[in-house]
Structure formats: C-alpha cells, structure tokens
Design an enzyme around this catalytic site. Structure first.
Site, PDB file in Angstrom:
ATOM      1  N   HIS A 157      87.855  32.346 -53.934  1.00  0.00           N
ATOM      2  CA  HIS A 157      87.523  30.974 -53.541  1.00  0.00           C
ATOM      3  C   HIS A 157      87.235  30.095 -54.751  1.00  0.00           C
ATOM      4  O   HIS A 157      86.080  29.992 -55.165  1.00  0.00           O
ATOM      5  CB  HIS A 157      86.290  30.984 -52.644  1.00  0.00           C
ATOM      6  CG  HIS A 157      86.531  31.528 -51.273  1.00  0.00           C
ATOM      7  ND1 HIS A 157      86.932  30.747 -50.230  1.00  0.00           N
ATOM      8  CD2 HIS A 157      86.441  32.786 -50.781  1.00  0.00           C
ATOM      9  CE1 HIS A 157      87.077  31.495 -49.138  1.00  0.00           C
ATOM     10  NE2 HIS A 157      86.787  32.744 -49.445  1.00  0.00           N
ATOM     11  N   GLU A 163      87.002  26.981 -54.891  1.00  0.00           N
ATOM     12  CA  GLU A 163      86.118  25.855 -54.525  1.00  0.00           C
ATOM     13  C   GLU A 163      84.652  26.234 -54.622  1.00  0.00           C
ATOM     14  O   GLU A 163      83.780  25.372 -54.654  1.00  0.00           O
ATOM     15  CB  GLU A 163      86.465  25.347 -53.122  1.00  0.00           C
ATOM     16  CG  GLU A 163      85.969  26.193 -51.954  1.00  0.00           C
ATOM     17  CD  GLU A 163      86.795  27.444 -51.681  1.00  0.00           C
ATOM     18  OE1 GLU A 163      87.707  27.735 -52.481  1.00  0.00           O
ATOM     19  OE2 GLU A 163      86.524  28.139 -50.675  1.00  0.00           O
ATOM     20  N   CYS A 176      92.157  32.371 -49.301  1.00  0.00           N
ATOM     21  CA  CYS A 176      91.572  33.338 -48.380  1.00  0.00           C
ATOM     22  C   CYS A 176      92.308  33.315 -47.037  1.00  0.00           C
ATOM     23  O   CYS A 176      93.454  33.727 -46.969  1.00  0.00           O
ATOM     24  CB  CYS A 176      90.067  33.049 -48.237  1.00  0.00           C
ATOM     25  SG  CYS A 176      89.141  34.428 -47.557  1.00  0.00           S
TER      26      CYS A 176
END
Lengths: 233, 755
Positions: free
Chosen positions: A203, A205, A86
């Site tokens: 993302h 994560e 990002c």
C-alpha cells in the site's frame, strides 16, 4: 492531471489514496462510484484496496463485473495509466488486465506489516522517480497476495521486465525470508506488457508521511504525475 | 396463558419478577410480552445487579459531553471542534460457544455503537483472556477468536491498533473477549439514539431478520450454562461487508437533517433498540412485525422481535423524509423499510398486521427491578493473601539468565506480534505508534493532536485483592498512556465477573468497582461508557474478577509522542518512581508472573500508593513534553528485567547496567545502586506499581532531575544503552538476539501447541 479513485462496495483504501494524492501531494483526485460508466476527464485510474463485495468469493472476482470495469478496460487499452493496489491488483488479475493470480498466503494468515520492495524496473510510468535497485519501505495488508502464474507467464514477465517490485531485505537482497506471502519470484508488483497498468500488493498510500513511518510510497504518485506531464508537455 | 417455572427460566425471569410484571400490566403477559420483558430485564440489557454499583464511578469532567447510559457510547471533547466517541463491550459467552463468529460479531456490535452516534470509527482494540494454550480447546478458542476479529475488522477497514491477551486457568472454557471501538466526529454531527415526534417513522435498514441469536441477551449473557447444551444456534453470524456499507450509509445519513435518531440493533434485537430509543425520547411506538424483511419463513412475532440478526439499524425518520432515506440506502445497496411509527401515548405496541401481540408501557419495559445482592468476603481470601516470601528460595545468580528467558517466552509476557500482525493496524493513515508499545498512538488529521489508546486488565491482582486490583488496573492504564506522552482523558470499562447471585462474586464486583472509582477520583478520570458481563463461570467456578479498562488520552502535539524502545548508544537508563523497599509485602513477588511461573503460586497482595502514582505520572508527562525522554516503558508485568529486555528488543540495541541488590534514594533525588540484602528475585522480577523505565541523553539529566525533584519522585540510575547484549553485572548476560528469540517465539509456539 487528475486521478480517479474507483470505489466499489467494500473498498476502504479509497480515502487513504485520496489523502496521499490530494492532502499530502496536492494532486487532483476524485472518487468514482463503481456504477459510473464514464472515465472522461481522468488521467490515471486508481483501483484501491479493500474487500470489494466482502471478497466472499475469490478476491476481486465480483468487482471485475462492476459497470465501471468495462470503462477501465477501455481506458487501459487506449494507453491510460491504471494502478491497482492490493484488492485493486486482485481485480486487475480477475479482469485479465494483468496476468497471473493472487493466491492465499502460504502461511494461510492475513498479514499487516512493513515490507521492503526492491525496484526492478524504473522505466515504468510508476517508478521513473526511482533508481533501479532502490528499496522502498511500504506496508502490506492482505491475505490473498501470493502471486502465482505458470512457468511460461513468469518467463515472459521476467524477460519483458514486467516485474516492477520484488519483496527484498532492507539491503535489497531477494530472500525467501523477505517474502511475506509465498509469491513466486518474490513478486510484489507487475505491469502489463505495454507498461501502463500496474498491480501491486503493498500500500504506497500508507507510506506517505514521516509520522506514519515512511514516505517511500509518494515516489509512485510523483512518478505518475511526471509521466503525465512529460507525455502532455 | 399458563406460565410455568420452565417458561420463566427460558427468558431468565424469576417468579418474583413475574409478579412485578403482572402488577405492572394489570394482567398476565402474552408470550411476546414475556419474551420482551425477559430480554429487557436481563442483566445484559437491564444491568439489574450492577446498576447501583455503577453509580459509584465518576462520570464527569470538563471534557465529558455524553455520560454513560445516555447514548450508545460516551463522548469527550478534544478541542478543534472535534469529539471522540468510545465504548468497550464484551462478547464472552458467544465466543465461548462459537469463537470465530462470537468474536466477529463482537466487533460488529461495538462498531455499530460508534457509527450509530454519527462518529466515524477510527480504531479498534481488544482485551482477550483465555485458558492456558497447553490445552487444545483453549488453542481452538484463541485461534478462533483471533481469526474472527481479523476477518471482521479487516474487512471493515478500521485499524485494530492493539490491546492485550492474557492466559490463566480460570478462563478455560470461559474466555473473555472485550472489544473497544473509538470514533471521531465534528461536534455538531452527533446523532442521538432517542425517538421522538409523534408520527415520525421507524425504519429498519440492513440485513434481513432471521432466527439467529434468539435468547442471546437473556440466555447466553445473563445466566450460567452447562457444558453439554447445544448453544450454537444462539450465536449470530456476521456479515462485515454489509456492515461496511451500513457505516458509509449511516454516516452519510447522519449529515442530513432527515432523522431525529438512530439506534443499532444489538442484544435483544429490535426489542431493545426500539424500546430503548422510545424510553430515551419519552414516547411510545407502534410497529408491525409483518413489515420486517425476513430471511426465514414462518417466523413468529416473538422470533422477529427477539432475533439478534446482525448488521441492522433502526432509523427514526422525520415524517415525509422516508423516501429520501430509502434512496440514500439504495445507493449503498442496503435495504431499508418503514416498520412503524412513533406515538405519543407511551405504549409499546407490537402488531402482526391487524393483530396486536404486545402492548406494554415503555416505562415498565425500561425499568427493570434493581438488586443489591448480598456480598460476603470470600473465606479463602485471607489465605491467598498471606504470602511470606521466605517460604520460597531466592534465585541464585546463575539462575537469572534462564529465568529471564523463560519469562520472556511465557505467553503472558511474550510478544503478541503473532496475533496483531493478523489485524490491519494501519488503514486510515493515522497509526503513529503501532501495536506492541505501551499504548497505541493515532494522529488526528487536520490538527497537530494525537490520541493514545490502551486496554488493561489484571485478573490475578483483582483475585488477590479486588479493591487494590481495581485501583491498579486504572493506574496502569493511565501510566501506559503517560508513557506515550498523552494526558489520560477518559475511561470505558468492561466488568467481567462470575455469577453475581453468589455472595463472594458480588463482593468481588463491589470491591473492584470501588477500587476503580477510587483510582478514577485520584487520577481525575471519568468513566464515560462500558458494559457488564456477569455469569462468567468456567468448569471450576467463577473466573478471576476481571475488570478491563479501556482508556483514551490526548497529545497536544503528536510529534512529541514517546515509545518504549531504547534508541541510541550511550543513552542513560533510569528507573522513575517507586524504589525497592524491604517493607512487608512490598517485595513485588506476590501476584507476580515470576511467582506463578517458577513456584506455581498465585498468592500475595498487590499494593499501590496512589498519591505517588499520580506524581510519577505528572512528572513523566512533564519530562516527555519538555523533550527530555527518549523512551519510556511501564515497569510492571514481569518486573524490571523484563521491562529492560523489552525496551532493548524494541529498539534492537543492548543495555549494560550494574543494578545490584538495592536501589536507595540519595538526598539530591538521584539514586545509586548499592548492594544490600534485598532478594534478587524481587529486584529483577518483582512487580511493583508506579515505576517506569526511561532513557535519555546525558545532557538531559540535569533538567530531568529538576522535574523529578519538583514532583518528589525518586529517580534511580540503572545503566546505559548500547551494544548487542543485555547485561546486568553479576546476574544477567545475554545476547540480545537470544532474548529476542525467546520473546518473539513464545506465543507462536504456544499457539501451535508446541510450547
């Protein structure tokens, strides 16, 4: 192996990356404040998401001048594995470590939503645990994620197989409806020519536990670990 | 100093209050003193019209650790050594003047209230009300507010996990922007806001002080204002990047033992933050405005003290630790400076270098006069409450499909995805149930627990019956949490009303608060924090009385959480709770979305049976915890047909049922649909409380019936999950895709002005 997670003023995915790498997958991870001038001891550098310096100028345009970025460049040049997520992707583009730019979304709105990513290249250090054509369910959360590059650069990216992820449907079709921001060629993530620097808007994560809706992001961290073990073993 | 009525108006003080000030000081106040008193005695800071009423609200439970007014936000214990900190606040008036910055700084303010206490903010939620989107100004307000919330909240990296948006004519030009923040901390990490310890230092950290926001508390938030005034200079401008740095620096500071207290600067800026912390600590203070870093030249002490520049924190630092505190803030690249010290004489001394510009006892500043305005039941209330359903024609069967589609696409019911997808709702890796369900669910890292969060309001019900409306808002919020499998735990409230000096408005305020208090007692829920926003007056008079309830609930095991979506082919669908009744006024049409949409009427009288409500909630919670329930959706707004449609759309699977016109309870507790002469519109679109649409596997039915019998809660069979159609035999027959298109498309169309 050890991941180094860079923290710029305004970064907020640092904790989520640490959680996914360390708490979920049991890997080693430290935070690196943006004023650090050494990356000694780290095997992979993570540039996480957030709003570095508030992104009041172009996203990532100020962070790329942080002291740590000179080291990140050196680390990348010497073959070190770097992943920008990002805002991290935006910073890598601003720093010239990846080609192209990330424009505001074509609909001019911030979007937070689940997207599907088709793995286009599974020979990178980031995707060796995937099979080509596999679809990963991972969320996005950004305003400036609309990938743009001139025609020649796009050609080069495609012919070198530098496009790693494309926005797709759940059944792996590349359609404009599956594209959440207007990115050219539905590009969601690319690597540099050498293949050791990845930038991606979604993302991974956040897709780290079933209770959060997906574990598809973990394969990226696992691939990096495996790559490192193969290289050092 | 020669004080005129105009001078007093400027600081929103009355002549009687001015008399009290002279009495308290033993002399005339200086200009700075008058400004300070005006702000602290304003409704916004001093709650002078609402405090006696707020005492009616229960505020204790075995979990409550910090009650309203004690600190910046309320605190409840969730076990495992963790506490939850929660507060909701309004930013209505600034948002009416400048929607983007008004809403953005609303987020900034509520987030500061949470991290000021040493808790990390982990969730935002908001409750918004606007006028109809058919008017261009309302679209401007709505889009601006949403953009402001997104811009500020997304930059902070705090998930915005949901909330509500509603539309009604009364909010035209006076939107409601209520924002809630929830934080989490280890029990021992909480920081007080009170100053203490003579000789300890006052440090100011964060942004420089400018002229923005002067008169915010006394001017914007504490009186009504005409349409032509240029008020934009009284709205502050936010800097979320600086706020993010402040969060990290202050939380790091909270883990040290270098400070005795921390207090954010909000309404009335340095004035209220310094005086409130001195008042809480029972001490005095001495501060020098020349030491306050400024962003503009030639600011007067008055301006410095009353500026509402954002992103500033007051730190009460132990003597000798100021250098360490400064070094910590330097690391985060945030300026900090000593501006004064704590004294022991109970006086607030404001100086400009050597010259003392204000010297007032803290006790006088912190004890505004309290008013119990006269209340009068509005003369029109009886008229709007009287509604005879026979005065409107019932639906014909062929009208059911189009009516449902129309309701699904009406902005009050339609999907709010067009808004919440602009908010980052997943950062922090805790979001288990995302926006769009009855409540958001977050897991608590390091434990098996989960937190459910909701905001609810129903201005229309409160307009039709302030007391019952107040009861229903609390009941519905609790029901939403229970539908997600959580035990409701605590409330934060925002009371949005008109001008309390009008007797009818004060009546609404008083009755609503009584209703909320009644429901809180019945459901055993404490109100731990909140805020009051009065003087919400639009062109045509006061807004609907609109108390907003924010509620947090606890799940012992987050993996048991329940969502609204139908899951699998063949699952059975039941209505749990109140069944239809032909009793007068119980048809659910009064106050319903349907009645307003189809017949243009806002009439009738909402009703609720609190004892049944409590049993329904206990019953559902037990069933969910026993693993018997696959989906649960609160059946209220839009009625039964809308609720079923929403569960279908969320699960992307159809429904087939045979509800005919009456649901009658059978002796064994299970009910069957039988036809009778109840109205069709009432069955499909009537809004009643204490009802939940649930789905379950066939094999779970016996166990479920046992639980419903134990709680004496009616259970009525509605149909089965399956297919791609929404079918209620004889009345509704729609492809799911069609319903979905209406529901998803309603708000985007309205927001773009193409409704």
């Amino acid at each position: 192996m050890k991941f180094g997670i860079v923290v710029f003023p305004g970064t907020w995915s640092d904790r989520d990356c640490h959680y996914a790498i360390h708490d979920v997958l049991g890997g080693g991870a430290d935070y690196i404040w943006h004023k650090e001038t050494s990356l000694f001891g780290y095997d992979c550098v993570v540039l996480p998401g957030g709003f570095s310096y508030g992104d009041y100028l172009r996203a990532g345009a100020i962070a790329r001048f942080s002291p740590v970025m000179r080291e990140v460049e050196r680390f990348a040049m010497s073959g070190g594995v770097v992943i920008g997520i990002c805002n991290g992707f935006q910073i890598l583009c601003e720093a010239g470590l990846l080609p192209g730019v990330l424009l505001p979304a074509d609909h001019l709105q911030y979007r937070c939503q689940w997207v599907n990513l088709r793995v286009e290249n599974n020979s990178s250090p980031f995707t060796s645990g995937c099979h080509k054509g596999q679809v990963l369910k991972i969320p996005i959360s950004h305003y400036e994620g609309n990938y743009y590059a001139d025609e020649a650069t796009l050609q080069e990216l495609e012919s070198n197989e530098q496009v790693v992820f494309r926005y797709s449907t759940a059944s792996a079709r590349i359609t404009s409806a599956a594209n959440p921001n207007g990115s050219l060629h539905n590009i969601a993530g690319i690597v540099n020519r050498e293949g050791n620097v990845l930038g991606m808007m979604p993302h991974p994560e956040r897709a780290c536990e079933a209770i959060l809706g997906s574990t598809d992001g973990n394969v990226i961290w696992e691939s990096i670990v495996e790559y490192y073990q193969r290289r050092s073993g | 100093m020669n004080i005129t009525k105009e001078d007093l108006d400027k600081v929103a003080l009355s002549e009687e209050e001015y008399g009290l000030i002279i009495q308290g000081l033993g002399r005339e106040p200086t200009e700075v003193e008058l400004g300070i008193l005006g702000s602290l005695w304003s409704e916004h800071c001093g709650y002078k019209h609402s405090k006696p009423l707020l005492k009616l609200l229960p505020s204790k439970s075995k979990r409550v650790m910090v009650e309203p007014g004690e600190e910046n936000a309320g605190v409840v214990d969730i076990g495992d050594g963790l506490v939850v900190v929660m507060k909701m606040e309004s930013h209505n008036h600034p948002s009416a003047v400048e929607p983007f910055q008004g809403a953005a700084t609303g987020i900034g303010g509520i987030v500061r209230d949470i991290f000021t206490m040493g808790a990390r903010p982990i969730a935002l939620m908001n409750s918004l009300c606007f006028g109809p989107l058919s008017q261009v100004h309302n679209r401007y307000l709505c889009n601006g507010v949403v953009d402001g919330i997104a811009a500020y909240g997304n930059c902070l990296g705090i998930p915005n996990v949901g909330g509500e948006i509603s539309f009604s004519e009364c909010y035209s030009t006076n939107p409601l922007v209520n924002v809630l923040c929830l934080g989490i901390a280890h029990e021992g990490e909480l920081v007080s806001s009170s100053a203490g310890g003579e000789g300890n230092l006052l440090m100011l950290a964060g942004a420089d002080t400018g002229r923005d926001g002067i008169y915010g508390a006394s001017g914007l938030a504490s009186r009504t204002f005409g349409g032509d005034q240029e008020l934009r200079p009284t709205v502050q401008v936010g800097n979320p990047f600086l706020e993010k740095l402040l969060i990290e620096a202050c939380l790091e500071l909270a883990r040290t033992d270098w400070i005795v207290g921390m207090q954010d600067l909000g309404a009335a800026g340095l004035t209220s933050s310094a005086i409130e912390s001195a008042a809480k600590g029972g001490c005095g203070l001495d501060l020098d405005v020349l030491k306050v870093p400024r962003r503009e030249e030639n600011m007067t002490p008055y301006e410095v003290m009353l500026s509402e520049s954002q992103e500033r924190m007051l730190l009460i630092v132990k003597k000798g630790y100021q250098d360490r505190v400064k070094a910590l803030f330097d690391h985060w690249e945030v300026p900090s400076v000593v501006i004064g010290q704590v004294t022991g004489d109970g006086m607030a001394v404001i100086r400009e270098g050597e010259e003392i510009t204000a010297e007032v006892p803290v006790s006088l500043l912190s004890s505004p006069p309290l008013y119990r305005p006269r209340a009068r039941k509005p003369s029109w209330l009886g008229e709007v409450q009287s509604f005879d359903a026979r005065s409107v024609p019932d639906l014909k069967p062929r009208q059911c499909n189009p009516t449902l589609l129309q309701l699904l696409s009406s902005p009050n019911i339609a999907s709010k995805e067009a808004v919440y997808r602009q908010y980052d709702h997943q950062v922090m890796n805790n979001s288990v149930v995302l926006p769009g369900s009855d409540a958001a669910v977050l897991r608590v890292k390091g434990t098996r627990k989960g937190l459910a969060l909701t905001t609810d309001s129903n201005g229309k019900y409160c307009y039709l019956d302030p007391f019952v409306g107040g009861v229903i808002v609390v009941a519905e919020a609790a029901r939403n949490l229970v539908c997600s499998g959580a035990e409701p735990m605590a409330i934060t409230d925002c009371l949005n009303f008109g001008d309390p000096e009008k007797k009818e408005v004060y009546y609404q305020l008083r009755e609503c608060v009584k209703g909320i208090a009644r429901a809180c007692r019945e459901l055993q829920l404490p109100v731990i924090s909140g805020n009051v926003s009065l003087y919400n007056e639009a062109r045509d008079g006061a807004i609907y009385p609109t108390p907003v309830i924010g509620m947090v609930g606890l799940l012992d095991d987050v993996s048991t959480c329940c969502t609204t979506s139908f899951k699998d082919e063949g699952d059975l669908v039941f209505l749990l709770g109140e069944v239809l009744s032909r009793d007068e006024g119980r048809d659910g049409l009064g106050g319903s979305e349907y009645l307003e949409m189809s017949h243009g009427l806002v009439r009738g009288r909402p009703s609720i049976d609190l004892a049944l409500e409590r049993r329904v909630q206990r019953c559902l919670l037990e069933a969910i915890r026993a693993g018997l329930v696959k989906s649960a959706h609160d059946c209220s707004h839009g009625g039964l047909a809308v609720t079923i449609a929403e569960s279908c759309i969320a699960g992307n699977i159809g429904f087939r049922g045979g509800i005919s016109c009456r649901l009658e309870e059978q002796p064994e507790g299970e009910t069957k649909a039988t036809s009778a002469d109840v109205r069709l519109d009432s069955v499909l679109f009537g809004e009643r409380q204490s009802r939940i649409v649930i789905s379950l596997t066939r094999s779970a039915l016996v166990k479920l019936s046992r639980i419903t019998r134990k709680w004496r809660v009616p259970l009525a069979f509605l149909g089965e999950v399956g297919g791609q159609y929404l079918v209620v035999e004889g009345y509704l027959d729609l492809p799911l895709a069609r319903a979905k298109k209406s529901w998803k498309g309603g708000l985007p169309r309205a927001l773009s002005g193409n409704a």
